[in-house]
Design an enzyme around this catalytic site. Structure first.
Site, PDB file in Angstrom:
ATOM      1  N   ILE A  83       0.700  13.666   8.329  1.00 44.30           N
ATOM      2  CA  ILE A  83       0.230  14.588   8.766  1.00 44.30           C
ATOM      3  C   ILE A  83       1.937  14.522   9.912  1.00 44.30           C
ATOM      4  O   ILE A  83       2.340  14.154  10.383  1.00 44.30           O
ATOM      5  CB  ILE A  83       0.003  14.347  10.355  1.00 44.30           C
ATOM      6  CG1 ILE A  83      -1.783  14.485  10.595  1.00 44.30           C
ATOM      7  CG2 ILE A  83      -0.582  15.780  11.375  1.00 44.30           C
ATOM      8  CD1 ILE A  83      -2.456  14.004  11.651  1.00 44.30           C
TER       9      ILE A  83
ATOM     10  N   THR B  37       1.020  -1.077  -0.032  1.00 38.68           N
ATOM     11  CA  THR B  37      -0.358   0.044   0.241  1.00 38.68           C
ATOM     12  C   THR B  37       0.700   1.086  -0.167  1.00 38.68           C
ATOM     13  O   THR B  37       0.581   2.351  -0.884  1.00 38.68           O
ATOM     14  CB  THR B  37      -0.988  -0.305   1.122  1.00 38.68           C
ATOM     15  OG1 THR B  37      -1.353  -1.667   1.440  1.00 38.68           O
ATOM     16  CG2 THR B  37      -2.370   1.274   1.099  1.00 38.68           C
TER      17      THR B  37
ATOM     18  N   GLY C  65      -3.665   5.303   5.512  1.00 38.42           N
ATOM     19  CA  GLY C  65      -4.249   5.249   4.060  1.00 38.42           C
ATOM     20  C   GLY C  65      -3.195   5.516   3.319  1.00 38.42           C
ATOM     21  O   GLY C  65      -1.336   6.431   3.428  1.00 38.42           O
TER      22      GLY C  65
ATOM     23  N   GLY D 146      -8.335   0.049   3.019  1.00 38.71           N
ATOM     24  CA  GLY D 146      -6.721  -0.054   3.242  1.00 38.71           C
ATOM     25  C   GLY D 146      -6.067   0.437   4.326  1.00 38.71           C
ATOM     26  O   GLY D 146      -4.857   0.858   4.636  1.00 38.71           O
TER      27      GLY D 146
ATOM     28  N   GLY E 195       0.475   9.466  10.094  1.00 36.34           N
ATOM     29  CA  GLY E 195       0.237   9.115   8.771  1.00 36.34           C
ATOM     30  C   GLY E 195       0.900  10.246   8.442  1.00 36.34           C
ATOM     31  O   GLY E 195       2.391  10.868   8.435  1.00 36.34           O
TER      32      GLY E 195
ATOM     33  N   LYS F 194       6.095   1.946  12.043  1.00 38.14           N
ATOM     34  CA  LYS F 194       6.010   2.136  13.370  1.00 38.14           C
ATOM     35  C   LYS F 194       6.480   1.094  14.401  1.00 38.14           C
ATOM     36  O   LYS F 194       7.609   1.380  15.335  1.00 38.14           O
ATOM     37  CB  LYS F 194       5.057   3.152  14.321  1.00 38.14           C
ATOM     38  CG  LYS F 194       3.735   1.551  13.772  1.00 38.14           C
ATOM     39  CD  LYS F 194       2.531   2.431  12.972  1.00 38.14           C
ATOM     40  CE  LYS F 194       2.597   1.521  12.341  1.00 38.14           C
ATOM     41  NZ  LYS F 194       1.169   2.113  11.068  1.00 38.14           N
TER      42      LYS F 194
ATOM     43  N   GLU G 188      -3.945  -1.995   9.634  1.00 38.84           N
ATOM     44  CA  GLU G 188      -2.864  -3.335   9.673  1.00 38.84           C
ATOM     45  C   GLU G 188      -3.387  -5.020   9.136  1.00 38.84           C
ATOM     46  O   GLU G 188      -4.494  -5.253   9.735  1.00 38.84           O
ATOM     47  CB  GLU G 188      -2.211  -3.113  11.110  1.00 38.84           C
ATOM     48  CG  GLU G 188      -1.941  -1.662  12.069  1.00 38.84           C
ATOM     49  CD  GLU G 188      -1.115  -1.114  11.124  1.00 38.84           C
ATOM     50  OE1 GLU G 188       0.355  -1.605  10.497  1.00 38.84           O
ATOM     51  OE2 GLU G 188      -0.976  -0.145  11.085  1.00 38.84           O
TER      52      GLU G 188
ATOM     53  N   GLU H 202       9.496  10.169   9.342  1.00 37.60           N
ATOM     54  CA  GLU H 202       8.495  11.339   9.881  1.00 37.60           C
ATOM     55  C   GLU H 202       6.917  10.577   9.121  1.00 37.60           C
ATOM     56  O   GLU H 202       5.720  11.057  10.130  1.00 37.60           O
ATOM     57  CB  GLU H 202       7.829  11.974   9.084  1.00 37.60           C
ATOM     58  CG  GLU H 202       6.948  13.011   8.664  1.00 37.60           C
ATOM     59  CD  GLU H 202       6.632  14.529   9.950  1.00 37.60           C
ATOM     60  OE1 GLU H 202       7.416  14.637  10.576  1.00 37.60           O
ATOM     61  OE2 GLU H 202       6.170  13.957  10.800  1.00 37.60           O
TER      62      GLU H 202
ATOM     63  N   LYS I  63       3.146   4.002  18.098  1.00 45.34           N
ATOM     64  CA  LYS I  63       3.421   6.027  18.030  1.00 45.34           C
ATOM     65  C   LYS I  63       3.768   6.802  18.831  1.00 45.34           C
ATOM     66  O   LYS I  63       4.362   7.994  18.813  1.00 45.34           O
ATOM     67  CB  LYS I  63       2.072   6.024  17.155  1.00 45.34           C
ATOM     68  CG  LYS I  63       2.333   5.401  16.135  1.00 45.34           C
ATOM     69  CD  LYS I  63       0.234   5.379  15.305  1.00 45.34           C
ATOM     70  CE  LYS I  63       0.221   4.856  13.944  1.00 45.34           C
ATOM     71  NZ  LYS I  63      -0.824   4.494  13.348  1.00 45.34           N
TER      72      LYS I  63
HETATM   73  N1  HSE Z   1      -3.011   0.892  10.499  1.00 46.23           N
HETATM   74  C1  HSE Z   1      -3.087   1.536  11.406  1.00 46.23           C
HETATM   75  C2  HSE Z   1      -4.059   3.251  11.237  1.00 46.23           C
HETATM   76  C3  HSE Z   1      -2.128   2.555   9.257  1.00 46.23           C
HETATM   77  O1  HSE Z   1      -5.061   3.023  11.370  1.00 46.23           O
HETATM   78  O2  HSE Z   1      -3.765   4.320  11.883  1.00 46.23           O
HETATM   79  C4  HSE Z   1      -1.674   4.120  10.124  1.00 46.23           C
HETATM   80  O3  HSE Z   1      -0.218   3.917  10.598  1.00 46.23           O
END
Ligand code: HSE
Length: 409
Positions: free
Chosen positions: A131, A11, A297, A182, A129, A100, A185, A124, A200
């Site tokens: 941001i 992805t 995403g 998508g 994601g 992560k 995980e 980053e 995170k």
């Molecule tokens: N599975 C994670 C989420 C993907 O839904 O935030 C992004 O780190």
């Protein structure tokens, strides 16, 4: 000219290839040179895809090619992402990752190798994601003493909680939608049990303090026990339930935890819905700032990876001071952390309220019509005090159906 190899054409990796192609001109301007994709490493074949001629199956080709300056790791997991990332840094290549799990588990070592080899290990995309949050922490907020980071850091769980809240959807159907989009995980347990948020907030806490954080020291509770009944109460109270990852830093004492929290409409993170993430950072001079956007995403996450590719291109021959050292941060025990608690109690208020108020102290009571239960909202107390009261209540014959930490004014 910078030459890039992407490891993992899933992805995120395919999103990075797409952005490098579509925004080539913009990226060249920002990086001050051309940025060219040379290899894509994956075990699979991708016949007819735009990267077909760049596809390789052997990591050694990347490791031994002196032309490759930047290795992008978008494989996920720890094996082989960890040995490949480490070998790339040791070979004098910059490494950029969205992973992560890799950063939380091996960040300390990979950052140290990057410093030693005068290259960069950038991540980053690993928190929030798309941001920008890692770079603000090591650049814009560098002069601040960070006192708090609280975030909605997982798109999948935020999507699920939003659908349960706004549409009355079941947990299972909302999870299926998030997977189809998508966001989730490969094993969605990492999302719903809070492990993804835990990694995170560990990364953000380490960035804020400059010290290694062992993610296993962070108290982690997911959303699997949150039900439609909790949302009925939340609705009555003008509140919602969100999964928070939070660090509260007060001098030497650091509390870090992941848990669902009931928050009201006046909370800055209340409006962060669907797959969006929001991160609140409080600095001692600046006060509160908020970072908001797409936390998961394909293209949003890939966009953050591309920003790191540009950052590495701008510091081709030097290590950017950022990250943390190997001195481990001591995380205070969760039992000493203080919250208000939303507590659902079996039985009618007529029968149980007096005992509940006696044990939990003065509390607001919430009653829903036609239910053989009611809820209390306690005053602020430590986790330890709450557990003791809950035990005393149950010993006296009371029955607690649910408890959720609350940040309600
Ligand atoms: N599975 C994670 C989420 C993907 O839904 O935030 C992004 O780190």
């Amino acid at each position: 000219m910078m030459k890039v190899a992407i490891m993992g054409y899933g992805t995120i990796g395919s999103g990075v290839a797409e952005i490098l192609e579509k925004n080539a001109e913009q990226i060249e301007q920002a990086a001050g040179q051309k940025v060219e994709l040379k290899y894509v490493l994956d075990l699979r074949e991708f016949p007819g895809s735009p990267i077909e001629d760049k596809l390789i199956h052997d990591f050694k080709i990347i490791e031994e090619d002196p032309d490759v300056n930047i290795v992008v790791e978008t494989m996920g997991g720890l094996n082989p992402s960890y040995p490949f990332a480490k070998a790339s840094l040791l070979a004098g290549k910059h490494v950029v990752t969205s992973n992560k799990a890799l950063v939380a588990a091996y960040g300390t070592e990979l950052l140290a190798i990057a410093r030693e080899r005068q290259v960069n290990f950038f991540f980053e995309a690993s928190a929030g994601g798309g941001i920008p949050i890692i770079r603000p922490l090591y650049r814009c907020l560098r002069g601040e003493v960070i006192q708090e980071i609280t975030g909605i850091l997982n798109g999948t769980t935020n999507y699920i909680l939003t659908k349960m809240d706004k549409n009355g959807e079941s947990f299972e159907s909302a999870l299926k939608e998030a997977q189809a989009l998508g966001y989730a995980e490969r094993n969605p347990e990492a999302d719903v049990e809070g492990h993804d948020t835990c990694r995170k907030i560990a990364i953000l806490t380490a960035m804020a303090t400059g010290h290694e954080v062992n993610y296993e020291d962070i108290y982690t509770e997911g959303i699997t026990k949150i039900s439609d009944v909790d949302f009925k109460y939340a609705d009555r109270m003008g509140a919602s339930v969100k999964l928070f990852g939070s660090s509260r830093i007060s001098g030497e004492q650091v509390h870090a935890w992941v848990a669902p929290v009931m928050i009201g409409r006046d909370h800055p993170l209340y409006m962060v819905s669907d797959v969006f993430n929001g991160i609140l950072v409080k600095g001692n001079m600046l006060g509160t700032t908020m970072y908001y956007g797409s936390g998961a995403g394909r293209l949003p996450t890939a966009s953050a990876v591309v920003a790191d590719i540009i950052e590495a291109s701008l510091h081709k021959h030097s290590n950017v001071p950022m990250g943390w050292n190997d001195e481990r941060l001591s995380i205070a025990d969760m039992s000493t952390s203080s919250h208000r608690f939303f507590v659902r109690i079996a039985g009618t208020p007529e029968r149980e309220k007096a005992l509940a108020q006696k044990v939990f102290g003065p509390s607001e009571t919430v009653v829903l019509d036609g239910m053989d239960e009611f809820a209390l909202l306690t005053e602020r107390m430590t986790e330890k005090a709450f557990e003791e009261k809950a035990e005393a209540f149950e010993s006296a014959g009371g029955h607690i159906l649910q408890r959720i930490r609350a940040e309600l004014s």
